[in-house]
Design a protein around this motif. Structure first.
Motif, PDB file in Angstrom:
ATOM      1  N   LEU A  48       0.832  -1.199   0.000  1.00 37.25           N
ATOM      2  CA  LEU A  48       0.000   0.000   0.000  1.00 37.25           C
ATOM      3  C   LEU A  48       0.872   1.256   0.000  1.00 37.25           C
ATOM      4  CD1 LEU A  48      -2.501  -1.154   2.764  1.00 37.25           C
ATOM      5  CD2 LEU A  48      -2.659  -1.536   0.303  1.00 37.25           C
ATOM      6  N   PRO A  49       0.429   2.310  -0.689  1.00 37.12           N
ATOM      7  CA  PRO A  49       1.199   3.558  -0.724  1.00 37.12           C
ATOM      8  C   PRO A  49       1.245   4.205   0.666  1.00 37.12           C
ATOM      9  CG  PRO A  49      -0.475   3.501  -2.459  1.00 37.12           C
ATOM     10  CD  PRO A  49      -0.775   2.371  -1.547  1.00 37.12           C
ATOM     11  N   VAL A  50       2.413   4.713   1.019  1.00 31.74           N
ATOM     12  CA  VAL A  50       2.631   5.359   2.306  1.00 31.74           C
ATOM     13  C   VAL A  50       3.171   6.762   2.074  1.00 31.74           C
ATOM     14  CG1 VAL A  50       3.899   5.295   4.484  1.00 31.74           C
ATOM     15  CG2 VAL A  50       3.088   3.163   3.461  1.00 31.74           C
ATOM     16  N   SER A  51       2.578   7.744   2.737  1.00 32.99           N
ATOM     17  CA  SER A  51       3.170   9.075   2.769  1.00 32.99           C
ATOM     18  C   SER A  51       3.749   9.304   4.151  1.00 32.99           C
ATOM     19  CB  SER A  51       2.132  10.143   2.433  1.00 32.99           C
ATOM     20  OG  SER A  51       1.087  10.141   3.388  1.00 32.99           O
ATOM     21  N   GLY A  52       4.864  10.036   4.229  1.00 38.77           N
ATOM     22  CA  GLY A  52       5.578  10.140   5.482  1.00 38.77           C
ATOM     23  C   GLY A  52       6.378   8.877   5.717  1.00 38.77           C
ATOM     24  N   ALA A  53       6.759   8.622   6.953  1.00 33.83           N
ATOM     25  CA  ALA A  53       7.582   7.452   7.285  1.00 33.83           C
ATOM     26  C   ALA A  53       6.937   6.681   8.425  1.00 33.83           C
ATOM     27  CB  ALA A  53       8.992   7.882   7.665  1.00 33.83           C
ATOM     28  N   LEU A  54       6.505   5.463   8.145  1.00 39.18           N
ATOM     29  CA  LEU A  54       5.953   4.614   9.189  1.00 39.18           C
ATOM     30  C   LEU A  54       7.061   4.223  10.160  1.00 39.18           C
ATOM     31  CD1 LEU A  54       3.690   2.211   7.110  1.00 39.18           C
ATOM     32  CD2 LEU A  54       2.895   3.825   8.844  1.00 39.18           C
ATOM     33  N   PRO A  55       6.868   4.383  11.459  1.00 42.95           N
ATOM     34  CA  PRO A  55       7.886   3.957  12.423  1.00 42.95           C
ATOM     35  C   PRO A  55       8.108   2.451  12.323  1.00 42.95           C
ATOM     36  CG  PRO A  55       6.265   5.400  13.458  1.00 42.95           C
ATOM     37  CD  PRO A  55       5.730   5.060  12.109  1.00 42.95           C
ATOM     38  N   PRO A  56       9.362   2.001  12.169  1.00 40.71           N
ATOM     39  CA  PRO A  56       9.612   0.555  12.099  1.00 40.71           C
ATOM     40  C   PRO A  56       9.085  -0.206  13.306  1.00 40.71           C
ATOM     41  CG  PRO A  56      11.552   1.793  11.433  1.00 40.71           C
ATOM     42  CD  PRO A  56      10.576   2.792  11.985  1.00 40.71           C
ATOM     43  N   ALA A  57       8.968   0.486  14.459  1.00 39.72           N
ATOM     44  CA  ALA A  57       8.448  -0.179  15.653  1.00 39.72           C
ATOM     45  C   ALA A  57       6.995  -0.608  15.489  1.00 39.72           C
ATOM     46  CB  ALA A  57       8.582   0.751  16.862  1.00 39.72           C
ATOM     47  N   LEU A  58       6.271   0.023  14.551  1.00 43.71           N
ATOM     48  CA  LEU A  58       4.893  -0.387  14.281  1.00 43.71           C
ATOM     49  C   LEU A  58       4.919  -1.598  13.355  1.00 43.71           C
ATOM     50  CD1 LEU A  58       3.004   3.017  13.820  1.00 43.71           C
ATOM     51  CD2 LEU A  58       2.879   1.446  15.761  1.00 43.71           C
ATOM     52  N   THR A  59       5.205  -2.732  13.928  1.00 44.24           N
ATOM     53  CA  THR A  59       5.228  -3.987  13.181  1.00 44.24           C
ATOM     54  C   THR A  59       4.169  -4.900  13.788  1.00 44.24           C
ATOM     55  OG1 THR A  59       7.539  -3.806  12.493  1.00 44.24           O
ATOM     56  CG2 THR A  59       6.603  -6.012  12.583  1.00 44.24           C
ATOM     57  N   GLY A  60       3.075  -5.016  13.077  1.00 47.42           N
ATOM     58  CA  GLY A  60       1.945  -5.788  13.568  1.00 47.42           C
ATOM     59  C   GLY A  60       0.734  -5.551  12.699  1.00 47.42           C
ATOM     60  N   ARG A  61      -0.447  -5.691  13.299  1.00 43.17           N
ATOM     61  CA  ARG A  61      -1.697  -5.556  12.560  1.00 43.17           C
ATOM     62  C   ARG A  61      -2.636  -4.594  13.273  1.00 43.17           C
ATOM     63  NH1 ARG A  61       0.265 -10.678  11.930  1.00 43.17           N
ATOM     64  NH2 ARG A  61      -0.154 -11.751   9.960  1.00 43.17           N
ATOM     65  N   TYR A  62      -3.258  -3.710  12.493  1.00 43.72           N
ATOM     66  CA  TYR A  62      -4.328  -2.881  13.020  1.00 43.72           C
ATOM     67  C   TYR A  62      -5.640  -3.422  12.466  1.00 43.72           C
ATOM     68  CZ  TYR A  62      -7.564   0.903  13.890  1.00 43.72           C
ATOM     69  OH  TYR A  62      -8.663   1.620  14.306  1.00 43.72           O
ATOM     70  N   PHE A  63      -6.529  -3.859  13.362  1.00 45.99           N
ATOM     71  CA  PHE A  63      -7.844  -4.377  12.986  1.00 45.99           C
ATOM     72  C   PHE A  63      -8.917  -3.454  13.553  1.00 45.99           C
ATOM     73  CE2 PHE A  63      -6.383  -9.119  12.971  1.00 45.99           C
ATOM     74  CZ  PHE A  63      -5.723  -8.901  11.774  1.00 45.99           C
ATOM     75  N   ARG A  64      -9.966  -3.199  12.742  1.00 48.11           N
ATOM     76  CA  ARG A  64     -11.087  -2.391  13.210  1.00 48.11           C
ATOM     77  C   ARG A  64     -12.399  -2.972  12.732  1.00 48.11           C
ATOM     78  NH1 ARG A  64     -13.719   2.099  10.403  1.00 48.11           N
ATOM     79  NH2 ARG A  64     -15.018   0.255  10.108  1.00 48.11           N
ATOM     80  N   ASN A  65     -13.365  -3.031  13.646  1.00 48.48           N
ATOM     81  CA  ASN A  65     -14.652  -3.674  13.395  1.00 48.48           C
ATOM     82  C   ASN A  65     -15.742  -2.621  13.212  1.00 48.48           C
ATOM     83  OD1 ASN A  65     -16.570  -5.689  13.147  1.00 48.48           O
ATOM     84  ND2 ASN A  65     -16.126  -6.657  15.120  1.00 48.48           N
ATOM     85  N   GLY A  66     -16.823  -3.020  12.538  1.00 49.87           N
ATOM     86  CA  GLY A  66     -17.982  -2.150  12.376  1.00 49.87           C
ATOM     87  C   GLY A  66     -19.055  -2.840  11.555  1.00 49.87           C
ATOM     88  N   PRO A  67     -20.298  -2.341  11.631  1.00 47.91           N
ATOM     89  CA  PRO A  67     -21.389  -2.946  10.868  1.00 47.91           C
ATOM     90  C   PRO A  67     -21.216  -2.699   9.366  1.00 47.91           C
ATOM     91  CG  PRO A  67     -22.191  -1.502  12.623  1.00 47.91           C
ATOM     92  CD  PRO A  67     -20.746  -1.218  12.455  1.00 47.91           C
ATOM     93  N   ASN A  68     -21.545  -3.720   8.578  1.00 46.43           N
ATOM     94  CA  ASN A  68     -21.514  -3.572   7.120  1.00 46.43           C
ATOM     95  C   ASN A  68     -22.557  -4.499   6.508  1.00 46.43           C
ATOM     96  OD1 ASN A  68     -19.363  -2.380   4.896  1.00 46.43           O
ATOM     97  ND2 ASN A  68     -20.480  -4.163   4.164  1.00 46.43           N
ATOM     98  N   PRO A  69     -23.792  -4.009   6.311  1.00 42.22           N
ATOM     99  CA  PRO A  69     -24.851  -4.860   5.748  1.00 42.22           C
ATOM    100  C   PRO A  69     -24.486  -5.374   4.360  1.00 42.22           C
ATOM    101  CG  PRO A  69     -25.767  -2.844   6.676  1.00 42.22           C
ATOM    102  CD  PRO A  69     -24.277  -2.676   6.661  1.00 42.22           C
ATOM    103  N   LEU A  70     -24.996  -6.552   4.044  1.00 43.03           N
ATOM    104  CA  LEU A  70     -24.848  -7.092   2.699  1.00 43.03           C
ATOM    105  C   LEU A  70     -25.577  -6.207   1.693  1.00 43.03           C
ATOM    106  CD1 LEU A  70     -25.420 -10.798   3.657  1.00 43.03           C
ATOM    107  CD2 LEU A  70     -23.389  -9.974   2.443  1.00 43.03           C
ATOM    108  N   PRO A  71     -25.128  -6.195   0.444  1.00 47.51           N
ATOM    109  CA  PRO A  71     -25.787  -5.355  -0.567  1.00 47.51           C
ATOM    110  C   PRO A  71     -27.292  -5.629  -0.627  1.00 47.51           C
ATOM    111  CG  PRO A  71     -23.742  -6.231  -1.432  1.00 47.51           C
ATOM    112  CD  PRO A  71     -23.956  -6.910  -0.109  1.00 47.51           C
ATOM    113  N   GLY A  72     -28.071  -4.568  -0.627  1.00 42.42           N
ATOM    114  CA  GLY A  72     -29.518  -4.690  -0.718  1.00 42.42           C
ATOM    115  C   GLY A  72     -30.222  -5.005   0.579  1.00 42.42           C
TER     116      GLY A  72
END
Length: 439
Positions: free
Chosen positions: A22-46
């Motif tokens: 994925l494109p990155v602007s700026g510099a991601l800190p190397p210490a951020l090595t892991g996964r960011y997960f975020r949940n939320g509602p997402n109805p099926l189409p229709g």
């Protein structure tokens, strides 16, 4: 007219995708090595679930490693409600705790990752967002599990509760650091209320028994809860160990979706910081997230709640104080300060991420702009940090339809922009997430 929760920042996406490098602007800190997960509602189409809170859960994930953004992917949580259209209430009026949307939070504990919603069992996920299945901790968990457990930073235990619309209305639970259910006990309350969150201190659990109650007449579609002033409003303090019960203190009528933190002061009083809705504020936001497209309801969704403090002394009414007049939601902090004195809190407001110094009363804003909605800002501490705020904030910032989203990384000290990962699609505004550090 299209309901509010199916349009704008909340409009669902129609499918699951994967994207790499994925494109990155700026510099991601190397210490951020892991996964960011975020949940939320997402109805099926229709599909129209009838309320923002009831759409099936979708978890969005971004994998960071050594300064790179390796992938993005999104996956629906494949609960029985999602795969089989299984009803939550069966024909015999029993409840199926696996037939839930699992749409509110995603949280690691022990060696597992859980997708959470407050009316059912947690669903285990893989590190690649595949669904493993429901978890009842070896058959020991027989109630729902809140979407807002609290991890004790000293013991590693995960404290949580379940509430229901039939007795027992409230049950307290405790998981060991390894993920074993080691305690469950019923907490007596007068009736079935919507208890979304709670708080802990080093020695106590803090309950919120507030006047949003279950109403069977509203069960056909949407959320079967409504405001009922007659129920009363009170906060309870319960010792975490021993047989002592809950000491309750009356408070002014209100509702709290999210606590910020709690601690015990030098006098032994419990100090609780929350995001508090007045009765009018709750009515406006409940109408908005329930589907109204009226302009007043639309404005309400952008914020009608304020940072609020309660000081609880056993046997007396609570002392209350509004700490700020800015409309905010989704309070977060350094998780290592959970249940203890903290100096800093973070929250989101309309077009901004906010940092509070609760010791001095000062606040700082990072503005994302009126056409971009910042999601919950998750704090990630820097390795060997000396200060409570040394680290980063991670937030998915969402635009309207046709506008992409980004994973924004801020320096938590001054809210300056560190880096941004451009995501391959617009991510709907959602609820809660977690940073899961490698190893």
């Amino acid at each position: 007219m299209t309901p509010l929760y199916l349009q704008g920042f909340l409009a669902p996406v129609p499918d699951e995708i994967d994207a790499f490098d994925l494109p990155v602007s700026g510099a991601l800190p190397p210490a951020l090595t892991g996964r960011y997960f975020r949940n939320g509602p997402n109805p099926l189409p229709g599909r129209d679930p009838g309320h923002w809170f009831t759409g099936p859960g979708m978890v969005h994930g971004v994998r960071l490693r050594d300064g790179r953004a390796e992938w993005y992917r999104n996956r629906w949580v494949r609960t029985r409600a999602f795969t089989e259209d299984a009803p939550f209430v069966r024909d015999d009026l029993s409840v199926d705790l696996t037939a839930v949307p699992a749409n509110t939070h995603v949280l690691p504990h022990g060696d597992k990752i859980f997708a959470l919603v407050e009316n059912g069992l947690p669903y285990e996920l893989t590190a690649e967002l595949g669904t493993v299945g429901p978890c009842d901790f070896g058959g020991l968990l027989t109630t729902a599990m809140t979407a807002h457990p609290k991890r004790d930073p000293l013991t590693g235990e995960l404290l949580f509760f379940g509430y229901g619309f039939i007795p027992p209305y409230l049950t307290y639970h405790r998981l060991s650091a390894a993920g074993e259910l080691v305690e469950s006990r019923e907490i007596p309350v007068p009736g079935p209320t919507m208890m979304h969150d709670f708080a802990i201190t080093a020695g106590h659990v803090v309950w919120m028994d507030l006047p949003v109650v279950f109403d069977l007449a509203l069960a056909e579609g949407g959320m079967p809860y409504r405001w009922d002033e007659r129920y009363g409003a009170r906060l309870g303090v319960m010792p975490r160990t021993g047989d002592a019960g809950v000491t309750w203190s009356d408070v002014n009528p209100c509702y709290v979706f999210h606590t910020a933190n709690a601690h015990e002061d030098d006098s032994g009083r419990v100090v609780l910081d929350t995001v508090r809705y007045t009765p009018a504020g709750f009515a406006a936001v409940w109408d908005g997230i329930g589907g109204s497209a009226h302009p007043a309801a639309r404005a309400a969704v952008n914020g009608t709640a304020h940072l609020h403090r309660y000081v609880l002394t056993p046997g007396t009414a609570a002392r209350e104080e509004q700490l700020d007049d800015l409309d905010v939601e989704f309070p977060t902090l350094h998780d290592g300060r959970t249940g203890d004195r903290n100096r800093y809190l973070y929250a989101v407001s309309s077009g901004a991420i906010v940092k509070y110094d609760v010791r001095s009363g000062a606040s700082t804003l990072h503005k994302t702009g009126p056409d971009r909605m910042a999601g919950e800002a998750v704090f990630v501490p820097a390795e060997d940090a000396r200060g409570e705020d040394e680290g980063w904030l991670l937030s998915i910032v969402t635009g309207g339809p046709g506008v992409g989203s980004e994973l924004l990384v801020l320096d938590a000290v001054d809210l300056s922009r560190v880096a941004s990962v451009r995501l391959p699609r617009r991510v709907p505004a959602g609820f809660h997430g977690s940073w899961i550090q490698d190893g």
